[in-house]
Motif scaffolding. Structure first.
Motif, short mmCIF file in Angstrom:
data_model
loop_
_atom_site.label_atom_id
_atom_site.label_comp_id
_atom_site.label_asym_id
_atom_site.label_seq_id
_atom_site.Cartn_x
_atom_site.Cartn_y
_atom_site.Cartn_z
N VAL A 234 -76.80 123.65 35.66
CA VAL A 234 -77.81 124.28 36.52
C VAL A 234 -78.61 123.15 37.16
O VAL A 234 -78.84 122.11 36.55
CB VAL A 234 -78.75 125.22 35.74
CG1 VAL A 234 -78.00 126.44 35.24
CG2 VAL A 234 -79.43 124.50 34.59
N PRO A 235 -79.03 123.33 38.40
CA PRO A 235 -79.84 122.29 39.05
C PRO A 235 -81.28 122.34 38.56
O PRO A 235 -81.76 123.37 38.09
CB PRO A 235 -79.74 122.65 40.53
CG PRO A 235 -79.59 124.14 40.53
CD PRO A 235 -78.77 124.46 39.31
N ARG A 236 -81.96 121.24 38.67
CA ARG A 236 -83.38 121.20 38.36
C ARG A 236 -84.15 121.59 39.61
O ARG A 236 -84.04 120.95 40.65
CB ARG A 236 -83.81 119.81 37.89
CG ARG A 236 -85.29 119.73 37.53
CD ARG A 236 -85.67 118.33 37.07
NE ARG A 236 -87.07 118.28 36.65
CZ ARG A 236 -88.08 118.01 37.46
NH1 ARG A 236 -87.84 117.77 38.75
NH2 ARG A 236 -89.33 117.98 37.00
N ARG A 237 -84.92 122.63 39.52
CA ARG A 237 -85.70 123.08 40.66
C ARG A 237 -86.90 122.17 40.88
O ARG A 237 -87.36 121.50 39.96
CB ARG A 237 -86.21 124.51 40.41
CG ARG A 237 -85.13 125.51 40.05
CD ARG A 237 -84.17 125.75 41.20
NE ARG A 237 -83.13 126.71 40.84
CZ ARG A 237 -82.12 127.04 41.63
NH1 ARG A 237 -82.02 126.48 42.83
NH2 ARG A 237 -81.22 127.91 41.24
N ARG A 238 -87.36 122.14 42.11
CA ARG A 238 -88.54 121.33 42.41
C ARG A 238 -89.73 121.84 41.60
O ARG A 238 -90.03 123.04 41.58
CB ARG A 238 -88.85 121.40 43.90
CG ARG A 238 -90.05 120.57 44.32
CD ARG A 238 -90.20 120.52 45.83
NE ARG A 238 -89.06 119.85 46.45
CZ ARG A 238 -88.94 119.67 47.76
NH1 ARG A 238 -89.87 120.12 48.58
NH2 ARG A 238 -87.87 119.06 48.26
N GLY A 239 -90.41 120.95 40.94
CA GLY A 239 -91.52 121.32 40.08
C GLY A 239 -91.13 121.44 38.62
O GLY A 239 -91.96 121.34 37.73
#
Length: 392
Positions: A114-119
């Motif tokens: 899963v990608p790391r979301r901004r924040g």
């Protein structure tokens, strides 16, 4: 993605630059399912790996051939709007995890990616960080170094990730988290820098598989192998592109930002043209000049005159060729010709290397060259013969 890997010991070295400590082969990369991808690896002193070579090749079966294009490569470095995943980040993370922690861990990372979301702050991402952290501890590797290597971040950049994982309950306390780690391996000698190598002039060498392009302006330290597939009409299409360091001493790393900064469209086009017609006028002119020097004395004037004469003999505007060889814009922001190059040619005439009657005229403009007709052959030690008198 399906993975196979070849990771070798600390003393073993592969022949390919940027792959001294192993390679990871990937098929089925999202967005490039028709390509075979190879990531070359270098081992750090702490036992982690970083990617320093990238090879993208179409399937060898002609029936499944898919041309390698710069547009398709750059698409891998862009975040997909639907999934939020950048395929290239996932590729490199899985490749590093394969070499550092083994194929089983890499398979799990790939499956649960899963990608790391901004924040930040996502529990799913924290679980991935915790998994890599725990596997590094089990392998007796410095966990913070491993997490940073897998996601291509600095040590300071992953501190918040580790804290988030603890807050989400995915990771317990570990006294080794921020403790300085001793080096386990002898690192590669990477003391050389691009500045130490001077400013060599770019050139294209044709090979049996396509073209070898080195010292591309704006991308010092990298070299490219453009592998070609020739159709029945002798036109060439790119079946593979290899990006690797130009020398063992360069501490260079492959990542999405690196790929985005490289002039891949120009590299592939130059490789195709070289494969079809031999070295281009500009590439031959760069061979004439050799390594670029900062000195602007009489030797510089002599080289400017040689390039000027060569461009005349090929029916190409000399100032354009001189600008390309010395990596200067042909026109400034106002759309006017570059005055610096005009000054160089004027000085070459004053120094006696370029007679006044040897000048460019639009009537000398080269007519379209028939397809397949080669450009001037190289003579002797790979340098063009310029003994023939230049056209007035």
């Amino acid at each position: 993605m399906e993975l196979t890997s070849t990771v070798i010991g600390a003393r073993g070295l592969l022949t390919g630059l940027g792959a001294e400590h192993g390679v990871v082969h990937v098929t089925g990369l999202p967005g490039a399912e028709a390509w075979n991808v190879t990531v070359g690896l270098r081992r750090s002193a702490h036992g982690t790996f970083w990617p320093a070579m990238l090879a993208l090749r179409s399937h060898p079966d002609p029936e499944r051939f898919t041309e390698v294009t710069s547009k398709a490569i750059r698409k891998l470095c862009v975040i997909d709007k639907q999934s939020g995943v950048r395929p290239f980040d996932r590729l490199l993370a899985v490749a590093v995890a394969t070499a550092t922690l083994g194929p089983a861990v890499a398979h799990r990372l790939n499956t649960e990616w899963v990608p790391r979301r901004r924040g930040g702050g996502e529990p799913a991402f924290s679980r991935l960080v915790a998994m890599i952290y725990a596997e590094a501890v089990a392998a007796d590797l410095p966990p913070r170094h491993v997490v940073a290597a897998v996601w291509s971040r600095s040590l300071e950049g992953v501190n918040d990730w580790i804290r988030d994982a603890r807050q989400h309950g995915a990771l317990g306390r570990d006294t080794r988290a921020f403790r300085p780690q001793r080096a386990k391996f002898v690192p590669l000698d990477l003391r050389e820098t691009v500045a130490d190598q001077g400013q060599p002039s770019a050139h294209v060498d044709t090979t049996s598989y396509g073209a070898w392009i080195t010292h591309v302006p704006g991308s010092p330290g990298w070299q490219f192998r453009v592998e070609l597939r020739w159709d029945k009409d002798r036109s060439a299409r790119c079946r593979g592109l290899v990006i690797e360091p130009a020398a063992h001493g360069f501490d260079l790393r492959i990542n999405a930002q690196t790929i985005a900064s490289l002039p891949l469209a120009e590299v592939i086009e130059d490789g195709r043209e070289a494969g079809q017609r031999g070295p281009t006028v500009i590439s031959v002119a760069r061979l004439i000049v050799g390594p670029l020097k900062r000195d602007r004395g009489r030797e510089h004037s002599r080289l400017v005159a040689k390039v000027y004469r060569f461009a005349l003999s090929q029916g190409v505007p000399p100032l354009q060729v001189i600008c390309a060889v010395w990596n200067r814009p042909y026109k400034n922001h106002q759309g006017l010709p570059d005055k610096t190059v005009s000054t160089w040619t004027r000085k070459a005439r004053e120094d006696g290397f370029l007679p006044e009657d040897v000048k460019w005229s639009p009537r000398l403009l080269r007519r379209p060259r028939p397809r397949g007709r080669p450009l001037p052959k190289l003579s002797g030690a790979g340098k063009p013969s310029l003994d023939a008198p230049a056209a007035d």
